[in-house]
Design an enzyme around this catalytic site. Sequence first.
Site, short mmCIF file in Angstrom:
data_model
loop_
_atom_site.label_atom_id
_atom_site.label_comp_id
_atom_site.label_asym_id
_atom_site.label_seq_id
_atom_site.Cartn_x
_atom_site.Cartn_y
_atom_site.Cartn_z
NE ARG A 77 -4.27 -1.41 0.13
CZ ARG A 77 -4.40 -2.51 -0.61
NH1 ARG A 77 -3.43 -2.86 -1.45
NH2 ARG A 77 -5.51 -3.23 -0.57
CG HIS B 258 -3.16 -1.12 -6.85
ND1 HIS B 258 -3.51 -0.41 -5.73
CD2 HIS B 258 -3.23 -2.43 -6.47
CE1 HIS B 258 -3.78 -1.25 -4.73
NE2 HIS B 258 -3.61 -2.48 -5.16
N1 LIG Z 1 -0.74 -4.44 -4.84
C1 LIG Z 1 -1.70 -5.32 -4.81
O1 LIG Z 1 -2.32 -5.57 -5.83
C2 LIG Z 1 -2.00 -6.05 -3.52
C3 LIG Z 1 -2.69 -7.28 -3.59
C4 LIG Z 1 -2.91 -7.99 -2.40
C5 LIG Z 1 -2.48 -7.48 -1.19
N2 LIG Z 1 -1.85 -6.27 -1.14
C6 LIG Z 1 -1.40 -5.72 0.15
O2 LIG Z 1 -0.52 -6.64 0.77
C7 LIG Z 1 -0.76 -6.60 2.19
C8 LIG Z 1 -0.22 -7.84 2.84
O3 LIG Z 1 -1.07 -8.94 2.56
P1 LIG Z 1 -0.99 -10.31 3.39
O4 LIG Z 1 -2.14 -11.12 2.95
O5 LIG Z 1 0.37 -10.89 3.30
O6 LIG Z 1 -1.22 -9.75 4.88
P2 LIG Z 1 -1.10 -10.50 6.28
O7 LIG Z 1 -1.14 -11.99 6.08
O8 LIG Z 1 -2.07 -9.87 7.18
O9 LIG Z 1 0.38 -10.14 6.77
C9 LIG Z 1 0.72 -8.88 7.24
C10 LIG Z 1 2.17 -8.90 7.72
O10 LIG Z 1 2.52 -7.56 8.08
C11 LIG Z 1 3.07 -7.55 9.39
N3 LIG Z 1 2.72 -6.31 10.09
C12 LIG Z 1 1.50 -5.76 10.28
N4 LIG Z 1 1.60 -4.62 11.01
C13 LIG Z 1 2.92 -4.46 11.29
C14 LIG Z 1 3.65 -3.49 12.01
N5 LIG Z 1 3.04 -2.45 12.60
N6 LIG Z 1 4.98 -3.64 12.10
C15 LIG Z 1 5.61 -4.70 11.53
N7 LIG Z 1 4.98 -5.67 10.83
C16 LIG Z 1 3.63 -5.54 10.70
C17 LIG Z 1 2.42 -8.73 10.10
O11 LIG Z 1 3.24 -9.07 11.21
P3 LIG Z 1 2.97 -10.38 12.13
O12 LIG Z 1 3.36 -11.56 11.26
O13 LIG Z 1 3.90 -10.17 13.25
O14 LIG Z 1 1.51 -10.36 12.47
C18 LIG Z 1 2.37 -9.76 8.98
O15 LIG Z 1 3.60 -10.44 8.90
C19 LIG Z 1 -2.27 -6.42 2.27
O16 LIG Z 1 -2.64 -5.87 3.52
C20 LIG Z 1 -2.56 -5.50 1.11
O17 LIG Z 1 -2.55 -4.17 1.55
C21 LIG Z 1 -1.60 -5.56 -2.28
#
Ligand SMILES: NC(=O)c1ccc[n+]([C@@H]2O[C@H](COP(=O)([O-])OP(=O)(O)OC[C@H]3O[C@@H](n4cnc5c(N)ncnc54)[C@H](OP(=O)(O)O)[C@@H]3O)[C@@H](O)[C@H]2O)c1
Length: 323
Positions: A238, A286
């Site tokens: 993001r 995006h």
């Molecule tokens: N560009 C695109 O088209 C696209 C597509 C899909 C997703 N995305 C983005 O990718 C993001 C990640 O997706 P995901 O499914 O992998 O999410 P997820 O499974 O919820 O993983 C989030 C990770 O971020 C870490 N995190 C959250 N808050 C933090 C903080 N304050 N400090 C340090 N680490 C932190 C979490 O730590 P912990 O492991 O310690 O909980 C976890 O490892 C989504 O939220 C979305 O915004 C973008």
Amino acid sequence: VHPQHRDLPHILVYSPRGDEAAEYSRLIVERHPEADLMSASEPAGFFRHIGSAEVLMGWMFPANAFTTVRRLRWIHKISAGVEDVIYEQPHDPSVVLTRTPGALIAPRMVEYVLGCIYAHAQRFDLAAAQQRERVWHKYTPDLASQCTVGVAGLGDIGMLVVSALRRNGFRVLGWRRTPRPADGVEQVYVGTEELEPFVAACDVIVILLPATAATQRIISERVLAAMKPEAYLINIARGSVVDEAALIRALRERRIAGAALDVFEVEPLPVDSPLWELPNVRLTPHVSGPVIPAEVVGAFLDNLERYLAGQPLKRQIDETQGY
Ligand SMILES: NC(=O)c1ccc[n+]([C@@H]2O[C@H](COP(=O)([O-])OP(=O)(O)OC[C@H]3O[C@@H](n4cnc5c(N)ncnc54)[C@H](OP(=O)(O)O)[C@@H]3O)[C@@H](O)[C@H]2O)c1
């Protein structure tokens, strides 16, 4: 969400994108021909049905979406990001919020990351520029697999990126919020105090953090200053996670080598953004992780079974943490 459900609940499917709502409805009815479905693709239709809906699935819900709900118990977002519903769409905290598991959206994102790393190491942008000018000037590509790649965010998508990097011979470091080891990650850095040492140890940094109150501009001027001059930043999570003005300065002054950006503070990226013209930026609109109905609907359908059986839903969002 608790028991009592045997009949299918009233479900509202919403997407303002083309005939996506119709496509999700078709896929749901394929599994549940008796489903009590309403579908909408513009705000008027949304507000006509939301009052009677018990379940809402979809995304890009209209402003003030939840002011007239009466029976809503479960919102399922078909994207991995849920920041809009959490921070901009006030709703009753007892309504359960779930999302598509990142793993269903990740395969193309994994290839995006590898593609960017190899293109950077192979200096394909330089080659393209030389080709346009008919210049024959030799250079030495880097060996990408000698890089240390840091993955910030070791969640669903981050962990799939880690395993692809390991399969391709990269050394991988990681950063997350909670102190837990992660398979394939040589060292897991934890929390804000370890963010600067983490980035300082990496040649490539991949951002896979959710947009939360805590991650807002967490890649700050200071964090950018801690990166190596050769560092390459890839943000496919993001735009709000990175201080974009500070990033532009760092790229212009070559304090970091370059960036591949799929997401921005403001989208669509304004036409006057300096990012369009920076020679060390690779920019995409995006598209790294498209949400494709046939690829993601299964997660909703599995949760619907759990809902009907009165079991806890998967991929529930902890709204106090924002992800
Ligand atoms: N560009 C695109 O088209 C696209 C597509 C899909 C997703 N995305 C983005 O990718 C993001 C990640 O997706 P995901 O499914 O992998 O999410 P997820 O499974 O919820 O993983 C989030 C990770 O971020 C870490 N995190 C959250 N808050 C933090 C903080 N304050 N400090 C340090 N680490 C932190 C979490 O730590 P912990 O492991 O310690 O909980 C976890 O490892 C989504 O939220 C979305 O915004 C973008």
